[in-house]
Scaffold this motif. Structure first.
Motif: not given
Lengths: 455, 250
Positions: B122-128, B131-132, B213-215
Motif C-alpha cells: 500500500l505504501e509503495s502504491d499510494a503515490p499512484l 499521479d500515474f 490508471a484508467s485515466e
C-alpha cells in the motif's frame, strides 16, 4: 423585558432533566426556579460512601438501561454529553436454595426437564407478546396502547411450579411489587429486560449520582433547597401561585409555568387549589397511584468472598420473594474490598422496613445460601435505605392515557401546570428523561408562541 | 492427572487422539483444522471451576494463556493449545462452542495477518493514487491483482462478522455463555471493526489507483489518436503542396 418564569417543583432527576432540557430547547430565555424539599438534589439517584473504607455504593437507582443497540437512547447520549464514563453491568445467575442457576443447563439439572420446558414456553410467549421494537417503543408514545390484565394471570399459566418460581424470583425485585398488582405489559417488560437483545445495563463509573452533579453543574437556575412546596393554585391572570415552606414559614411566588416533578408519594402531599385543578389531580393520582417499594441493604466486607460462585455484577436470590444481590464492588474496577447490596422489592420490602436497621442487616446476611455464608467474613459496616412508595408498580396506569393528558392534567384553567415523572412512562431513569423532554419541548413551544403574540 | 505433552505445530502426529466419544475423562484431542491440541478435563458439578495446575502449565508451555472461569466451566487458551474443564454432561456442547470460537479466531487472525502484510504494498502504491505516469504502466497488472485480493478479503470479513457480532442467546446455555465470553475476551467484534477500517483505507487507495490508471490508459489511447490526426494533416498538407507545385508547372 420580563422573561417567562418557570418553577420546577422537585430537585430529583425529573426536575433536573426538565430544567436541562428546557434550557437547551427554549427559543426565548426563561427564568428557572427549582424547589427541593430536602437539602440535596438528586432524589432517588443516591450514591453513598462507607465511613470505614473509601468505598462507594448505590443507595438508590442501581443501574441505567441501555437501549442504544435498538434505537436512539437519549439518556445514554446525555451521559456521554456530560462526559461520564460508564461501566457495563450484567448477571445471569439466580440462586435457588443451594443451587446457582446461571443458564438453561443449570435450570434443567436443578429443576428438571419439565421445568426447563415450561420456562422455555414462557420465554417464547413473552417474546411473542413483546418484540424487541415493541419493547423499545413501549410506552414512549409511538406504540398502540397495550391494555393488560394482571401479570399473575400470565404467571399462573406456567405449567411447572418450579419454573414459575424461577421466573417470579428473576423479576420480583425489578417489579418492586407483587405480580397481582401489576400489568402483563409491565411484568413482561421486567422479564424481557434480562435479555441483552432487548436492553443492556450500565452504571456510571464513580457513582450514578455523578449524573445529578453533571446536570446541576450546567443548569442556570435559582435553587431553593429545603423549600417544601405545599400548595399550587391559580394566581393573577393565567399565572400559577406556588406556596413553599422554608424553616417553618410560608412563601408565595407566582410563575407563568409550573412543572411538578415529584414522586407519587410526595405529589399526594401537595394541595392543589381550586375545584377543577384539585379534581384533575385526584383523577391523575387515582390512575397512576400504584405504589411499589424498595429496600436496599448494603454491607461492606474486607474481601468479595462470593466471587468464586457469583462472578457477575448482580445475581438473583430466591429469598424475600426474590431479591437482587448486587456486587457493588464490581462498579469500582480494582477494588480489593467487597460490597454486597440486597435489593428487596414489594411486600418483603414493606415488611422488612418495619424492622430496625441491625435486624434488617441480620436478616439479609441470614438470607445468603450456606455455600456463601460459610466463607463470609465479618461485616465491617452496613446501611439500610428505605424507598417505600417511591416507585410505581404499574407505570402508565392500568390502561395508558394519551401522552399530553399524562403531562398536563388540567389544560382548561391551568394550561401552565405540567407533570413530569418516571411513573408516567416505565418507572426508570430513561422514562423520566422521556417525560422531561416531552414537557420541555412543549414549554419551549408555548413560551415562543407567547413571546410572538406579545411582540 | 498428568496431561500428555504435545507439540502441535511442529509434530501434530505426537498428540494422542481421544478415545472414541469420550469426554468424561481427561484426554487430549488434536483438532487438525485449527492446529490445536485440546485437553478436556471432567469436573464434578459441585466442584469449583478451577483448572488443575498441570493442565494450565501444559497450555502455557506454548505461550501465555488466556484463562476464563464461567458458571462451572474453566478454559485456558494459548496458541496451539487449549484446556477445558467442564462437567461431563455439558462437555460436548461447550467443546463445540470452543471449537467454533477457535475457527472464527483463526479466520480473523488470518485476515488480520493478510491485511497487515498488505501495508508495504500500500505504501509503495499510494503515490499512484495521485499521479500515474508512463513508467508506471508495468505496475497496472500488480495493482489489479492487489485490488482483487482486497475484494476477496472484504468478502471473507463480511461473511465472518455476523458470527463475531451476534447478539447473546437468551435464555443462555453454558455453551452460549462460554462462546460469548471467549469472543468478548478475544475482543473479536472490535478487532473485526478495526479490520474493516483498515480494509477501507486499502480500498480507497486502490480505488484511486484504479481511477488514475484508467485515466492514464485513456490519455495513452487518445495520444495515439492525436498523432494519427497530425500524420493525416501532414499528409494532406504534403498532397496540397504537391498539387500546388504541379499546377504551377503547368
Amino acid at each position: 423585558m420580563r422573561f417567562p418564569r418557570v418553577a420546577i417543583v422537585g430537585g430529583g432527576p425529573g426536575g433536573l432533566m426538565t430544567a436541562d432540557a428546557l434550557q437547551r430547547e427554549a427559543r426565548v430565555p426563561v427564568e428557572l426556579t427549582i424547589f427541593e424539599a430536602s437539602s440535596r438534589l438528586g432524589g432517588k439517584v443516591l450514591t453513598r460512601s462507607f465511613a470505614r473504607l473509601p468505598a462507594r455504593y448505590e443507595a438508590g437507582a442501581a443501574e441505567i438501561y441501555d437501549y442504544s443497540e435498538v434505537g436512539p437512547d437519549p439518556l445514554k447520549e446525555l451521559v456521554a454529553d456530560l462526559g461520564l464514563p460508564i461501566v457495563p453491568m450484567g448477571g445471569s445467575a439466580l440462586v435457588m436454595g443451594e443451587h446457582v442457576l446461571s443458564n438453561l443447563d443449570d435450570v434443567r439439572d436443578a429443576l428438571g426437564a419439565d421445568a426447563a420446558a415450561a420456562f422455555i414456553a414462557f420465554d417464547r410467549a413473552a417474546r411473542d407478546a413483546v418484540g424487541c421494537l415493541d419493547f423499545y417503543h413501549g410506552e414512549r408514545g409511538t406504540a398502540p396502547p397495550r391494555t393488560s390484565p394482571r401479570f399473575d394471570a400470565m404467571l399462573a399459566r406456567i405449567g411447572s411450579p418450579a419454573a414459575r418460581r424461577y421466573v417470579e424470583t428473576m423479576i420480583h425485585s425489578d417489579l418492586a411489587t407483587e405480580p397481582g398488582a401489576t400489568t402483563v405489559a409491565y411484568g413482561l417488560d421486567n422479564y424481557l429486560m434480562n435479555d441483552p437483545t432487548y436492553l443492556r445495563l450500565y452504571a456510571i463509573e464513580g457513582g450514578n449520582e455523578r449524573l445529578v452533579a453533571g446536570l446541576d453543574g450546567r443548569i442556570r437556575a435559582t435553587r431553593r433547597l429545603e423549600h417544601r412546596v405545599v400548595r399550587i393554585g391559580g394566581g393573577s391572570g393565567r399565572r400559577l401561585c406556588v406556596v413553599a415552606e422554608h424553616t417553618g414559614r410560608r412563601h408565595e411566588e407566582e410563575f407563568d409555568i409550573v412543572v411538578v416533578a415529584l414522586p407519587l408519594d410526595h405529589l399526594q402531599r401537595v394541595e392543589f387549589a381550586g375545584p377543577r385543578l384539585a379534581a384533575a389531580l385526584r383523577r391523575h393520582l387515582a390512575h397512576h397511584d400504584h405504589p411499589a417499594h424498595y429496600l436496599r441493604i448494603t454491607a461492606l466486607f474486607d474481601r468479595p468472598f462470593w466471587r468464586s460462585w457469583l462472578a457477575d455484577s448482580f445475581s438473583m436470590l430466591d429469598r424475600f420473594g426474590g431479591c437482587c444481590l448486587y456486587d457493588e464492588s464490581a462498579r469500582d474496577p480494582g477494588a480489593t474490598h467487597g460490597t454486597l447490596g440486597w435489593l428487596l422489592g414489594g411486600a418483603a420490602a414493606v415488611e422488612m422496613s418495619r424492622l430496625a436497621d441491625d435486624e434488617v442487616v441480620a436478616a439479609a446476611l441470614a438470607s445468603l445460601p450456606d455455600f456463601l455464608a460459610a466463607g463470609a467474613p465479618p461485616v465491617l459496616e452496613a446501611h439500610v435505605h428505605r424507598w417505600l412508595g417511591a416507585v410505581s408498580g404499574m407505570p402508565g396506569g392500568p390502561t395508558p392515557v394519551p401522552l399530553d393528558l399524562r403531562h398536563r392534567p388540567e389544560p382548561v384553567d391551568h394550561p401552565g401546570l405540567f407533570i413530569v415523572g418516571d411513573y408516567l412512562f416505565d418507572a426508570t431513569l430513561n422514562g423520566v428523561l422521556d417525560s422531561a423532554e416531552h414537557v420541555a419541548g412543549w414549554i419551549a413551544d408555548l413560551t415562543a408562541i407567547r413571546r410572538e403574540a406579545v411582540a | 492427572m498428568t496431561p500428555q505433552t504435545a507439540a502441535p505445530r511442529t509434530a501434530p502426529a505426537t498428540v494422542p487422539l481421544p478415545a472414541e466419544g469420550t469426554c468424561g475423562a481427561a484426554n487430549v484431542e488434536w483438532i487438525s483444522a485449527l492446529e490445536l491440541a485440546l485437553l478436556v478435563v471432567s469436573a464434578r458439578p459441585d466442584e469449583a471451576a478451577t483448572l488443575p495446575a498441570e493442565a494450565l502449565a501444559w497450555v502455557e508451555a506454548t505461550g501465555p494463556a488466556q484463562t476464563i472461569a464461567i458458571h462451572g466451566a474453566a478454559i485456558a487458551w494459548a496458541p496451539g493449545r487449549a484446556a477445558l474443564l467442564v462437567e461431563p454432561t455439558r462437555c460436548e456442547a461447550v467443546r463445540a462452542a470452543l471449537i467454533e470460537f477457535g475457527m472464527h479466531d483463526r479466520d480473523l487472525r488470518e485476515l488480520e495477518a493478510e491485511v497487515a502484510a498488505g501495508w508495504a504494498d500500500l505504501e509503495s502504491d499510494a503515490p499512484l493514487a495521485f499521479d500515474f505516469r508512463d513508467r508506471d504502466a508495468e505496475r497496472r497488472a500488480g495493482l489489479g491483482e492487489r485490488f482483487r485480493r482486497l475484494v476477496a478479503l472484504r468478502a471473507r470479513l463480511v461473511r465472518l462478522v455476523p458470527h463475531l457480532d451476534r447478539p447473546p442467546l437468551h435464555p443462555p446455555t453454558l455453551a452460549s455463555q462460554v462462546g460469548e465470553r471467549l469472543r468478548e475476551r478475544a475482543r473479536m467484534a472490535e478487532r473485526a471493526g478495526h479490520l474493516g477500517m483498515q480494509l477501507e483505507v486499502h480500498e480507497r487507495v486502490y480505488d484511486l489507483c484504479g481511477q488514475r490508471a484508467s485515466e492514464w490508459s485513456l490519455a495513452h489511447r487518445s495520444r495515439g489518436l492525436e498523432w494519427a490526426v497530425v500524420v493525416l494533416l501532414a499528409v494532406e498538407t504534403a498532397l496540397i503542396l504537391v498539387d500546388l507545385l504541379a499546377s504551377r508547372g503547368s
